[in-house]
Scaffold this active site. Sequence first.
Site, PDB file in Angstrom:
ATOM      1  N   LYS A  80      34.029  46.349  -0.154  1.00  0.00           N
ATOM      2  CA  LYS A  80      32.660  45.846  -0.046  1.00  0.00           C
ATOM      3  C   LYS A  80      31.765  46.996   0.409  1.00  0.00           C
ATOM      4  O   LYS A  80      32.193  47.851   1.187  1.00  0.00           O
ATOM      5  CB  LYS A  80      32.595  44.734   1.004  1.00  0.00           C
ATOM      6  CG  LYS A  80      31.421  43.819   0.860  1.00  0.00           C
ATOM      7  CD  LYS A  80      31.717  42.717  -0.126  1.00  0.00           C
ATOM      8  CE  LYS A  80      30.521  41.834  -0.349  1.00  0.00           C
ATOM      9  NZ  LYS A  80      30.827  40.751  -1.281  1.00  0.00           N
ATOM     10  N   GLY A 180      23.608  22.525  -0.951  1.00  0.00           N
ATOM     11  CA  GLY A 180      23.038  23.718  -1.571  1.00  0.00           C
ATOM     12  C   GLY A 180      23.027  23.607  -3.085  1.00  0.00           C
ATOM     13  O   GLY A 180      24.067  23.435  -3.712  1.00  0.00           O
ATOM     14  N   GLY A 182      21.735  25.915  -5.328  1.00  0.00           N
ATOM     15  CA  GLY A 182      21.352  27.197  -5.928  1.00  0.00           C
ATOM     16  C   GLY A 182      22.124  27.399  -7.211  1.00  0.00           C
ATOM     17  O   GLY A 182      22.421  26.451  -7.942  1.00  0.00           O
ATOM     18  N   ASN A 183      22.470  28.653  -7.478  1.00  0.00           N
ATOM     19  CA  ASN A 183      23.150  28.979  -8.740  1.00  0.00           C
ATOM     20  C   ASN A 183      24.444  28.195  -8.901  1.00  0.00           C
ATOM     21  O   ASN A 183      24.670  27.562  -9.925  1.00  0.00           O
ATOM     22  CB  ASN A 183      23.461  30.480  -8.767  1.00  0.00           C
ATOM     23  CG  ASN A 183      22.192  31.289  -8.826  1.00  0.00           C
ATOM     24  OD1 ASN A 183      21.285  30.980  -9.574  1.00  0.00           O
ATOM     25  ND2 ASN A 183      22.124  32.325  -8.009  1.00  0.00           N
ATOM     26  N   VAL A 184      25.289  28.234  -7.885  1.00  0.00           N
ATOM     27  CA  VAL A 184      26.599  27.588  -7.998  1.00  0.00           C
ATOM     28  C   VAL A 184      26.466  26.073  -7.867  1.00  0.00           C
ATOM     29  O   VAL A 184      26.993  25.313  -8.690  1.00  0.00           O
ATOM     30  CB  VAL A 184      27.573  28.135  -6.923  1.00  0.00           C
ATOM     31  CG1 VAL A 184      28.900  27.398  -6.990  1.00  0.00           C
ATOM     32  CG2 VAL A 184      27.782  29.632  -7.101  1.00  0.00           C
TER      33      VAL A 184
HETATM   34  P1  NAD Z   1      22.023  30.676  -4.027  1.00  0.00           P
HETATM   35  O1  NAD Z   1      21.231  31.484  -3.063  1.00  0.00           O
HETATM   36  O2  NAD Z   1      21.600  30.613  -5.458  1.00  0.00           O
HETATM   37  O3  NAD Z   1      22.150  29.162  -3.511  1.00  0.00           O
HETATM   38  C1  NAD Z   1      22.216  28.781  -2.195  1.00  0.00           C
HETATM   39  C2  NAD Z   1      21.396  27.503  -2.073  1.00  0.00           C
HETATM   40  O4  NAD Z   1      21.620  26.930  -0.805  1.00  0.00           O
HETATM   41  C3  NAD Z   1      19.903  27.757  -2.204  1.00  0.00           C
HETATM   42  O5  NAD Z   1      19.367  26.845  -3.144  1.00  0.00           O
HETATM   43  C4  NAD Z   1      19.381  27.475  -0.787  1.00  0.00           C
HETATM   44  O6  NAD Z   1      18.066  26.960  -0.786  1.00  0.00           O
HETATM   45  C5  NAD Z   1      20.383  26.444  -0.318  1.00  0.00           C
HETATM   46  N1  NAD Z   1      20.489  26.327   1.132  1.00  0.00           N
HETATM   47  C6  NAD Z   1      20.229  27.247   2.087  1.00  0.00           C
HETATM   48  N2  NAD Z   1      20.440  26.714   3.311  1.00  0.00           N
HETATM   49  C7  NAD Z   1      20.856  25.437   3.111  1.00  0.00           C
HETATM   50  C8  NAD Z   1      21.232  24.377   3.984  1.00  0.00           C
HETATM   51  N3  NAD Z   1      21.233  24.513   5.301  1.00  0.00           N
HETATM   52  N4  NAD Z   1      21.614  23.202   3.446  1.00  0.00           N
HETATM   53  C9  NAD Z   1      21.614  23.016   2.106  1.00  0.00           C
HETATM   54  N5  NAD Z   1      21.262  24.003   1.237  1.00  0.00           N
HETATM   55  C10 NAD Z   1      20.895  25.185   1.735  1.00  0.00           C
HETATM   56  O7  NAD Z   1      23.511  31.221  -3.914  1.00  0.00           O
HETATM   57  P2  NAD Z   1      24.709  30.950  -4.903  1.00  0.00           P
HETATM   58  O8  NAD Z   1      24.851  32.120  -5.799  1.00  0.00           O
HETATM   59  O9  NAD Z   1      24.601  29.589  -5.476  1.00  0.00           O
HETATM   60  O10 NAD Z   1      25.927  31.023  -3.890  1.00  0.00           O
HETATM   61  C11 NAD Z   1      26.178  29.947  -3.017  1.00  0.00           C
HETATM   62  C12 NAD Z   1      27.385  30.266  -2.150  1.00  0.00           C
HETATM   63  O11 NAD Z   1      28.511  30.538  -2.991  1.00  0.00           O
HETATM   64  C13 NAD Z   1      27.236  31.499  -1.261  1.00  0.00           C
HETATM   65  O12 NAD Z   1      27.988  31.300  -0.091  1.00  0.00           O
HETATM   66  C14 NAD Z   1      27.883  32.598  -2.083  1.00  0.00           C
HETATM   67  O13 NAD Z   1      28.332  33.653  -1.267  1.00  0.00           O
HETATM   68  C15 NAD Z   1      29.019  31.833  -2.702  1.00  0.00           C
HETATM   69  N6  NAD Z   1      29.539  32.398  -3.944  1.00  0.00           N
HETATM   70  C16 NAD Z   1      28.727  32.548  -5.018  1.00  0.00           C
HETATM   71  C17 NAD Z   1      29.256  33.054  -6.195  1.00  0.00           C
HETATM   72  C18 NAD Z   1      28.394  33.184  -7.424  1.00  0.00           C
HETATM   73  O14 NAD Z   1      28.951  33.349  -8.517  1.00  0.00           O
HETATM   74  N7  NAD Z   1      27.065  33.107  -7.313  1.00  0.00           N
HETATM   75  C19 NAD Z   1      30.599  33.430  -6.278  1.00  0.00           C
HETATM   76  C20 NAD Z   1      31.415  33.225  -5.154  1.00  0.00           C
HETATM   77  C21 NAD Z   1      30.872  32.711  -4.003  1.00  0.00           C
END
Ligand code: NAD
Length: 355
Positions: A80, A180, A182-184
């Site tokens: 990392k 949450g 977001g993307n995932v």
């Molecule tokens: P993202 O930033 O797109 O989504 C996170 C979402 O969580 C946002 O919509 C945010 O508004 C919301 N959020 C923040 N605080 C919150 C709370 N207290 N309660 C509810 N929702 C809340 O991120 P992502 O890419 O979707 O990733 C989400 C998680 O998955 C992270 O922990 C990331 O490290 C992990 N992850 C992501 C990937 C990937 O492919 N993007 C891969 C492995 C792990």
Amino acid sequence: MVQPATFPACPPEKMISLEDQASGLRGVIVLHSTRLGPAAGGCRFWRYDDMGALRTDALRLAEGMAYKNAMAGLPLGGGKAVLAVPDRAYDREKLFEAFGQAVRELTGDYVTAEDVGTTVADMTAVRRVTYHVAGLEQKSGQPGGDPSPWTARGVFLAMQVAARRQFGCELDQLTVAVQGLGNVGSHLCALLHEAGARLIVAEPRPGVAAEIACRYGAEIMNKDAILGARADIFAPCALGGVIDRDTIPLLRAKLVCGGANNILATPEDGDRLAERDVLYAPDYVANAGGIINVAGEYLGWQTDEVARRVEQTGERLARVFDHAERGGVSPARAADLLARERIGRARTAAELQPA
Ligand code: NAD
């Protein structure tokens, strides 16, 4: 999304300090392990209270990547990079080019990509200086681009397997609370809806929550209450460290399976969940779809090879559950044990037993 370090890190192979006055670059690259291949793991660009906190975060994240890559069966080690956002004005392109120079000097021992705070444009700047970077613009028919649909697919498959084990039924009989969107989280909701699951969702952006609720008939819950939702499954897809000594008693769900990294605040929280008969799908086993896609991009696979490997997520998780049952340890500890064995840092089973 950056959590305080709580995991006792195994010592890394190497930690390289980065400092370049001209560009403002300051941070570290941690190579936790290169035994299975180049240490792969994204570059985080974040504000920290001090460099000590930054280094601790980097150590923990690099170790996590080593475990994730090993458990996904990738020919990659774990590493990392963590860079501090400068307190003064800076040229972002120059900063990431300077970072690229540091990656280049490692001659392929470290492969970088996006993480929290970094973008495709940043990785494009890195690519001007070194080949050892993924997360660039996707070329048609090839892996790359946004990894989150792959991550969500893997989490969904993990959840199917875990639900069968815990409840003896399919997801169409169950309610999933997704924290949450977001993307995932949003991709996961689409898959769950398609599978017939009932959804409860929480998201601080009200417009996003409303859209998902409307599209998939989901119930919206306050973000501070979702952990205690009347749901069968809790799917953390936002923050790390959401499961800890204080939140476990609030949890009504009997299965925790989500996309977030570092869902457990400490390894002991995995034991606490097991004591309450809550099944936990270790995060780095469930959410490896994204890194499989990144690996495919770097290693030159075709998209169908990425898909084949992501589709095996459920089987990989089932092996962790079997190992946990046989060893009488929590799935979290079983996953760590298997990952360490695979990396060649084998620990004795006794060391991984709950205290
Ligand atoms: P993202 O930033 O797109 O989504 C996170 C979402 O969580 C946002 O919509 C945010 O508004 C919301 N959020 C923040 N605080 C919150 C709370 N207290 N309660 C509810 N929702 C809340 O991120 P992502 O890419 O979707 O990733 C989400 C998680 O998955 C992270 O922990 C990331 O490290 C992990 N992850 C992501 C990937 C990937 O492919 N993007 C891969 C492995 C792990």
